[in-house]
Design a protein around this motif. Structure first.
Motif, PDB file in Angstrom:
ATOM      1  N   LEU A  71       0.878  -1.148   0.000  1.00 32.05           N
ATOM      2  CA  LEU A  71       0.000   0.000   0.000  1.00 32.05           C
ATOM      3  C   LEU A  71       0.915   1.196   0.000  1.00 32.05           C
ATOM      4  O   LEU A  71       1.373   1.630   1.029  1.00 32.05           O
ATOM      5  CB  LEU A  71      -0.843   0.022   1.260  1.00 32.05           C
ATOM      6  N   PHE A  95      -3.372   1.084  -2.445  1.00 36.84           N
ATOM      7  CA  PHE A  95      -3.034  -0.165  -3.091  1.00 36.84           C
ATOM      8  C   PHE A  95      -2.561   0.091  -4.520  1.00 36.84           C
ATOM      9  O   PHE A  95      -3.017   1.012  -5.168  1.00 36.84           O
ATOM     10  CB  PHE A  95      -4.274  -1.050  -3.179  1.00 36.84           C
ATOM     11  N   HIS A 136      -7.120  -7.993  -3.834  1.00 34.70           N
ATOM     12  CA  HIS A 136      -7.986  -7.805  -2.682  1.00 34.70           C
ATOM     13  C   HIS A 136      -9.440  -8.146  -3.020  1.00 34.70           C
ATOM     14  O   HIS A 136     -10.129  -8.823  -2.262  1.00 34.70           O
ATOM     15  CB  HIS A 136      -7.856  -6.359  -2.187  1.00 34.70           C
ATOM     16  N   GLY A 153     -11.357 -11.306  -1.506  1.00 33.54           N
ATOM     17  CA  GLY A 153     -12.583 -11.055  -0.764  1.00 33.54           C
ATOM     18  C   GLY A 153     -13.725 -11.917  -1.287  1.00 33.54           C
ATOM     19  O   GLY A 153     -14.400 -12.605  -0.529  1.00 33.54           O
ATOM     20  N   VAL A 191     -13.143 -15.568  -0.366  1.00 37.02           N
ATOM     21  CA  VAL A 191     -13.303 -15.833   1.071  1.00 37.02           C
ATOM     22  C   VAL A 191     -14.773 -15.715   1.482  1.00 37.02           C
ATOM     23  O   VAL A 191     -15.255 -16.502   2.297  1.00 37.02           O
ATOM     24  CB  VAL A 191     -12.394 -14.906   1.905  1.00 37.02           C
ATOM     25  N   ARG A 207      -3.738   5.850  11.213  1.00 35.95           N
ATOM     26  CA  ARG A 207      -3.760   6.259   9.832  1.00 35.95           C
ATOM     27  C   ARG A 207      -5.069   6.520   9.140  1.00 35.95           C
ATOM     28  O   ARG A 207      -5.097   7.234   8.158  1.00 35.95           O
ATOM     29  CB  ARG A 207      -2.964   5.281   8.988  1.00 35.95           C
ATOM     30  N   HIS A 256     -13.440  -5.886   9.848  1.00 37.98           N
ATOM     31  CA  HIS A 256     -12.825  -5.240   8.684  1.00 37.98           C
ATOM     32  C   HIS A 256     -13.879  -4.508   7.843  1.00 37.98           C
ATOM     33  O   HIS A 256     -13.658  -3.386   7.387  1.00 37.98           O
ATOM     34  CB  HIS A 256     -12.132  -6.336   7.864  1.00 37.98           C
ATOM     35  N   HIS A 268     -14.004  -0.382   7.395  1.00 35.22           N
ATOM     36  CA  HIS A 268     -13.820   0.285   6.102  1.00 35.22           C
ATOM     37  C   HIS A 268     -15.115   0.706   5.436  1.00 35.22           C
ATOM     38  O   HIS A 268     -15.101   1.352   4.405  1.00 35.22           O
ATOM     39  CB  HIS A 268     -12.993  -0.590   5.166  1.00 35.22           C
ATOM     40  N   GLY A 269     -16.228   0.315   6.030  1.00 36.68           N
ATOM     41  CA  GLY A 269     -17.493   0.751   5.460  1.00 36.68           C
ATOM     42  C   GLY A 269     -18.096   1.931   6.201  1.00 36.68           C
ATOM     43  O   GLY A 269     -18.818   2.746   5.630  1.00 36.68           O
ATOM     44  N   LYS A 321      -9.876   3.246  -0.865  1.00 37.57           N
ATOM     45  CA  LYS A 321      -8.443   2.960  -0.865  1.00 37.57           C
ATOM     46  C   LYS A 321      -8.078   1.597  -1.430  1.00 37.57           C
ATOM     47  O   LYS A 321      -7.085   1.437  -2.130  1.00 37.57           O
ATOM     48  CB  LYS A 321      -7.985   3.013   0.589  1.00 37.57           C
ATOM     49  N   ALA A 322      -8.866   0.632  -1.102  1.00 37.78           N
ATOM     50  CA  ALA A 322      -8.538  -0.721  -1.519  1.00 37.78           C
ATOM     51  C   ALA A 322      -9.060  -1.036  -2.919  1.00 37.78           C
ATOM     52  O   ALA A 322      -8.843  -2.122  -3.428  1.00 37.78           O
ATOM     53  CB  ALA A 322      -9.106  -1.733  -0.527  1.00 37.78           C
ATOM     54  N   PHE A 323      -9.735  -0.087  -3.514  1.00 35.15           N
ATOM     55  CA  PHE A 323     -10.356  -0.379  -4.804  1.00 35.15           C
ATOM     56  C   PHE A 323      -9.832   0.486  -5.950  1.00 35.15           C
ATOM     57  O   PHE A 323      -9.738   0.043  -7.075  1.00 35.15           O
ATOM     58  CB  PHE A 323     -11.876  -0.247  -4.683  1.00 35.15           C
ATOM     59  N   GLY A 362     -20.680  -6.638   3.203  1.00 31.56           N
ATOM     60  CA  GLY A 362     -19.276  -6.553   2.806  1.00 31.56           C
ATOM     61  C   GLY A 362     -19.095  -6.905   1.341  1.00 31.56           C
ATOM     62  O   GLY A 362     -18.383  -6.221   0.600  1.00 31.56           O
ATOM     63  N   LEU A 376     -20.384  -4.065  -0.706  1.00 32.74           N
ATOM     64  CA  LEU A 376     -19.482  -2.917  -0.659  1.00 32.74           C
ATOM     65  C   LEU A 376     -18.252  -3.157  -1.524  1.00 32.74           C
ATOM     66  O   LEU A 376     -17.754  -2.251  -2.186  1.00 32.74           O
ATOM     67  CB  LEU A 376     -19.053  -2.624   0.778  1.00 32.74           C
ATOM     68  N   SER A 377     -17.786  -4.390  -1.503  1.00 39.29           N
ATOM     69  CA  SER A 377     -16.620  -4.715  -2.301  1.00 39.29           C
ATOM     70  C   SER A 377     -16.937  -4.558  -3.796  1.00 39.29           C
ATOM     71  O   SER A 377     -16.139  -4.029  -4.567  1.00 39.29           O
ATOM     72  CB  SER A 377     -16.178  -6.134  -1.964  1.00 39.29           C
TER      73      SER A 377
HETATM   74  C1  HEM Z   1     -12.990 -11.591   3.039  1.00 41.74           C
HETATM   75  C2  HEM Z   1     -12.809 -10.443   2.628  1.00 41.74           C
HETATM   76  C3  HEM Z   1     -11.595  -9.560   2.818  1.00 41.74           C
HETATM   77  C4  HEM Z   1     -10.284  -9.852   3.088  1.00 41.74           C
HETATM   78  C5  HEM Z   1      -9.655 -11.228   3.295  1.00 41.74           C
HETATM   79  C6  HEM Z   1      -9.569  -8.594   3.160  1.00 41.74           C
HETATM   80  C7  HEM Z   1      -8.219  -8.460   3.439  1.00 41.74           C
HETATM   81  C8  HEM Z   1      -7.548  -7.266   3.555  1.00 41.74           C
HETATM   82  C9  HEM Z   1      -6.187  -7.108   3.956  1.00 41.74           C
HETATM   83  C10 HEM Z   1      -5.256  -8.242   4.358  1.00 41.74           C
HETATM   84  C11 HEM Z   1      -5.886  -5.785   3.935  1.00 41.74           C
HETATM   85  C12 HEM Z   1      -4.544  -5.118   4.239  1.00 41.74           C
HETATM   86  C13 HEM Z   1      -4.416  -4.782   5.673  1.00 41.74           C
HETATM   87  C14 HEM Z   1      -5.138  -3.519   6.084  1.00 41.74           C
HETATM   88  O1  HEM Z   1      -4.728  -2.438   5.696  1.00 41.74           O
HETATM   89  O2  HEM Z   1      -6.133  -3.636   6.804  1.00 41.74           O
HETATM   90  C15 HEM Z   1      -7.078  -5.092   3.537  1.00 41.74           C
HETATM   91  C16 HEM Z   1      -7.188  -3.724   3.412  1.00 41.74           C
HETATM   92  C17 HEM Z   1      -8.358  -3.074   3.106  1.00 41.74           C
HETATM   93  N1  HEM Z   1      -9.591  -3.646   2.908  1.00 41.74           N
HETATM   94 FE1  HEM Z   1     -10.004  -5.595   2.908  1.00 41.74          FE
HETATM   95  N2  HEM Z   1     -10.448  -7.582   2.921  1.00 41.74           N
HETATM   96  C18 HEM Z   1     -11.691  -8.131   2.706  1.00 41.74           C
HETATM   97  C19 HEM Z   1     -12.862  -7.472   2.458  1.00 41.74           C
HETATM   98  C20 HEM Z   1     -12.996  -6.106   2.385  1.00 41.74           C
HETATM   99  C21 HEM Z   1     -14.230  -5.412   2.179  1.00 41.74           C
HETATM  100  C22 HEM Z   1     -15.587  -6.062   2.016  1.00 41.74           C
HETATM  101  C23 HEM Z   1     -13.929  -4.079   2.150  1.00 41.74           C
HETATM  102  C24 HEM Z   1     -14.851  -2.920   1.955  1.00 41.74           C
HETATM  103  C25 HEM Z   1     -15.809  -2.647   2.730  1.00 41.74           C
HETATM  104  C26 HEM Z   1     -12.505  -3.943   2.372  1.00 41.74           C
HETATM  105  C27 HEM Z   1     -11.822  -2.754   2.421  1.00 41.74           C
HETATM  106  C28 HEM Z   1     -10.487  -2.632   2.657  1.00 41.74           C
HETATM  107  C29 HEM Z   1      -9.782  -1.364   2.673  1.00 41.74           C
HETATM  108  C30 HEM Z   1     -10.394   0.001   2.417  1.00 41.74           C
HETATM  109  C31 HEM Z   1      -8.457  -1.635   2.948  1.00 41.74           C
HETATM  110  C32 HEM Z   1      -7.323  -0.642   3.028  1.00 41.74           C
HETATM  111  C33 HEM Z   1      -7.014  -0.360   4.446  1.00 41.74           C
HETATM  112  C34 HEM Z   1      -5.928   0.612   4.599  1.00 41.74           C
HETATM  113  O3  HEM Z   1      -4.975   0.604   3.835  1.00 41.74           O
HETATM  114  O4  HEM Z   1      -6.037   1.388   5.540  1.00 41.74           O
HETATM  115  N3  HEM Z   1     -11.965  -5.202   2.503  1.00 41.74           N
HETATM  116  N4  HEM Z   1      -8.077  -6.020   3.311  1.00 41.74           N
END
Ligand code: HEM
Ligand code: HEM
Lengths: 348, 136
Positions: free
Chosen positions: A4, A9, A17, A21, A24, A117, A192, A196-197, A208-210, A300, A303-304
């Motif tokens: 990141l 990302f 991601h 997601g 999983v 952060r 999670h 992030h939602g 951020k993650a998208f 989730g 949202l993804s």
């Molecule tokens: C099973 C589903 C998911 C897995 C295994 C997963 C895994 C991860 C991992 C390992 C990270 C990096 C660590 C972190 O910064 O927290 C991450 C970041 C992130 N995820 Fe997910 N995620 C999943 C679902 C989602 C969903 C549904 C959303 C949206 C609502 C989401 C939004 C984000 C965002 C925005 C970040 C960036 C966080 C940051 O950099 O501050 N994720 N995710």
């Protein structure tokens, strides 16, 4: 799960991601339809009964093996990946950030720590690659996914299992082990999703993650303009945020508590000497709770997908405009905003 | 993408490493599949999922009893881990929930004049997309 760049990302990471997601979520829905079949009977039926869910679970399981190996390989062979290793290790700042978060909640600190952060807790340049939560997430999810993949493969075939463990009961214990292992992941992902939602500045989803960092314009403004703030006070709250975040927060908590109780209940805690999986008394409250947990996962998933819709729109907007309209006002590190989120509903 | 002027330089992953990783991932998955299948399938009727059966259901053949103490221990251990981590995750949820409330208080209320603030920044698209309740 660590590339990141300044909290963003790369393109590969966003795609990874989303795929991870999706996979999983399918593993959750099928796996827990088996484990909590008392409570989630309708899901089981919906996905084709016993043979249906176990088949989908296996197919997505193999998908997970491919994804996990892909990611490990990429981190090892690419310099970008290797350069990120050290940034995942826990540091003193992470402990400080945790403590400061508690103080922030109690009103004893005015801002969140840079290592927390998320927006509203930092200014430009202070921000480490991963927040303390992010590091925890990377650790827990990586360990979990690896163990789940290994134990999942081991229980792939009951015949193989029985051969390995002598008795059928022992073989089943191993299946139980696999399911209980996943509970941690299940609870973690609910958190999670909430994290992030429901952030007020990013609601309904943190992009951020998208949206890959390569597509987010940098701030060219004059830094003297707002030296002392994070800029959050200039944003306006969504009208529905209070209601929705309260409901969703409650659902997240109920969901986590319920799957936790369910996992104990279906099994007997503390030390189980005798397993009665799924044979436990079916309680109405627990049934509602576990189903609410599944709704949280469903949100989730939506949202993804929505995050990806935003990415596509963002790309289109970048192509259209000379200067992106949403070049953000003063915070290079915040998420790039959402390009005219006009008809959001119609897209999902 | 035509507009690159404002976009940052990002050192992402090279195409080659992505490709190699993808191939390795798929190959390992295929091997894993091959290996797991080697256990011989077609024997899935092992009392695993049988929710509709009276008094039956998952794991009902536990009556045979587990004879491997290490497995008992593993299960006890993982239960403990579930509970401890679950409690911790709940704490994190509450901290974030509360922190979000405080952050929200720092933001402008929905009706307030937004014009002078430069738009976007993930600040709400003025309408919240009712996602709270329903799943896909
Ligand atoms: C099973 C589903 C998911 C897995 C295994 C997963 C895994 C991860 C991992 C390992 C990270 C990096 C660590 C972190 O910064 O927290 C991450 C970041 C992130 N995820 Fe997910 N995620 C999943 C679902 C989602 C969903 C549904 C959303 C949206 C609502 C989401 C939004 C984000 C965002 C925005 C970040 C960036 C966080 C940051 O950099 O501050 N994720 N995710
Ligand atoms: C996020 C990842 C995963 C989660 C949350 C998960 C969860 C579960 C759960 C809850 C069960 C039911 C356990 C019980 O009945 O007590 C289960 C069963 C199973 N899982 Fe997973 N699992 C995951 C990944 C995998 C992977 C990667 C594989 C294979 C490569 C796999 C293969 C299996 C198999 C074969 C079963 C037994 C199904 C049956 O009874 O026929 N799982 N899983």
């Amino acid at each position: 799960m660590s590339n990141l760049d300044h909290g963003k990302f790369t393109r590969v990471t966003t795609l990874f991601h989303s795929l991870l997601g999706l996979d999983v979520f399918l593993l959750f829905f099928t796996g827990y339809a088996i484990m909590f079949n008392d409570e989630l009977w309708w899901m089981l039926t919906l996905m084709g009964g016993a043979s249906g869910v176990t088949a989908i679970h296996r197919i997505t399981g193999i998908g997970l093996v491919a994804l996990v190996i892909f990611w490990i390989t990429l981190q090892v062979i690419s310099s970008t990946g290797r350069s990120n290793f050290s940034k995942v290790l826990p540091a003193k700042d992470d402990v400080d950030a945790f403590i400061q978060d508690i103080q922030f909640v109690l009103g004893r600190a005015d801002e969140r720590h840079p290592s927390a952060r998320q927006f509203g807790g930092y200014k430009a340049d202070e921000v480490p690659l991963l927040s303390y939560i992010g590091k925890g997430v990377v650790f827990i999810f990586s360990i979990e996914l690896t163990l789940l993949a290994i134990s999942g493969l081991l229980i792939w075939s009951k015949t193989g299992l029985a051969a390995m463990f002598q008795t059928k009961a022992a073989a089943m214990a191993f299946v139980t082990f696999h399911g209980l292992l996943g509970v941690i992941m299940l609870m973690g992902v609910m958190f999670h999703i909430f994290e992030h939602g429901m952030h007020p500045a990013f609601y309904p989803v943190e992009t951020k993650a998208f949206i890959p960092r390569s597509m987010v314009p940098e701030h060219h403004g004059d830094d003297d303009e707002e030296p002392d703030t994070t800029g959050i006070e200039r944003l306006s709250l969504s009208p529905s945020w209070r209601t929705v975040s309260t409901i969703f927060g409650a659902m997240t908590v109920i969901g986590i508590v319920s799957v936790l109780i369910g996992s104990i209940f279906d099994e007997g805690y503390p030390v189980p000497r005798e397993l009665a999986i799924g044979g436990g008394p079916a309680s109405i409250l627990l049934t509602i709770g576990i189903n609410l947990g599944m709704v949280v996962l469903g949100v989730g998933l939506v949202l993804s997908m929505y995050g990806n819709v935003l990415r596509i729109r963002w790309e289109q907007q970048l192509e259209r405009d000379e200067r992106p309209a949403a070049a953000d006002g003063g915070e290079p590190q915040t998420d790039g905003g959402q390009p005219e989120a006009d008809d959001a509903e119609s897209e999902h | 993408m035509t507009n690159t002027e404002d976009l940052p330089e990002v050192s992402g992953y090279s195409r080659v490493s992505v490709l190699i990783s993808a191939v390795v991932g798929l190959a390992v998955a295929a091997l894993a599949l091959f290996w797991a299948q080697g256990f011989r399938i077609g024997y899935e009727s092992l009392y695993r999922v049988n929710p509709s059966v009276e008094g039956g259901g998952i794991g009902s053949d536990w009556v045979f009893g587990n004879t491997i103490p290490a497995l008992d221990f593993l299960i006890a251990l993982i239960h403990a881990a579930d509970v401890i981590l679950g409690a911790f995750i709940l704490v994190m949820v509450f901290i974030h929930w509360a922190a979000f409330q405080r952050l929200a208080d720092q933001m402008r209320e929905p009706g307030e004049d937004v014009n002078e603030a430069v738009a976007a920044d993930g600040g709400s698209p003025a309408r919240g997309d009712e996602q709270g309740g329903d799943s896909a």
